[in-house]
Enzyme design. Structure first.
Site: not given
Ligand code: DQA
Length: 146
Positions: A11-12, A19, A24, A75, A78, A99, A101, A108
């Site tokens: 998501p997002n 964003r 990011y 990825n 959240a 995985e 990120h 963080r």
């Molecule tokens: C994320 C890190 C997560 O904590 C966050 O909720 C994201 C992006 C990253 O790519 O750094 O949406 O996965």
């Protein structure tokens, strides 16, 4: 036959570039996709790239990946920190998982330090911006050329 990779985004991540750019970066998800395709092509691999804001959809995609891909790069965004269901789906797919990120989640908030996915992943890449996706593709690429 070329080996195929599945790159999944939670998501997002469709908002990448707009964003929280300080966290990011300014690159978009289309830039990430192009980076992944270029890396896969260097290793004669093909790649499918997807993003969803719906947890059930991501779970269905993971189920359908079983037996069809050499590996999954994910990825989970959240859902990393909340979803036992995504972890269970990845386990059921019986494919190697990396995985990724974009940000260094360990620098963080504390709630980002725990991942439900990491214990079942082959490896975790975080904090290298969108280059982390390329690194994951390269890893699978060098695995298949062995
Ligand atoms: C994320 C890190 C997560 O904590 C966050 O909720 C994201 C992006 C990253 O790519 O750094 O949406 O996965």
């Amino acid at each position: 036959m070329p080996q195929a990779l599945l790159v999944l985004n939670g998501p997002n991540l469709n908002m990448l570039g707009m964003r929280e750019p300080a966290t990011y970066g300014h690159e978009t998800l289309a830039d990430v996709e192009a980076l992944c395709h270029a890396a896969a092509a260097r290793h004669a691999m093909t790649l499918e790239f997807r993003q969803t804001n719906h947890e059930g959809e991501l779970i269905n995609w993971i189920h359908q990946a079983r037996g069809r891909f050499a590996g999954i790069i994910i990825n989970p965004a959240a859902w990393t920190h909340t979803s036992v269901a995504i972890r269970d789906a990845l386990t059921a797919a019986e494919l190697p998982v990396i995985e990724v990120h974009i940000s260094n989640v360990h620098k963080r908030e504390a709630f980002r330090h725990h991942s439900f996915v990491s214990p079942i992943a082959l490896g975790v890449i975080c904090g290298f911006g969108i280059q982390g996706y390329r690194m994951a593709v390269e890893y699978f690429g060098q695995l298949q050329s062995k």
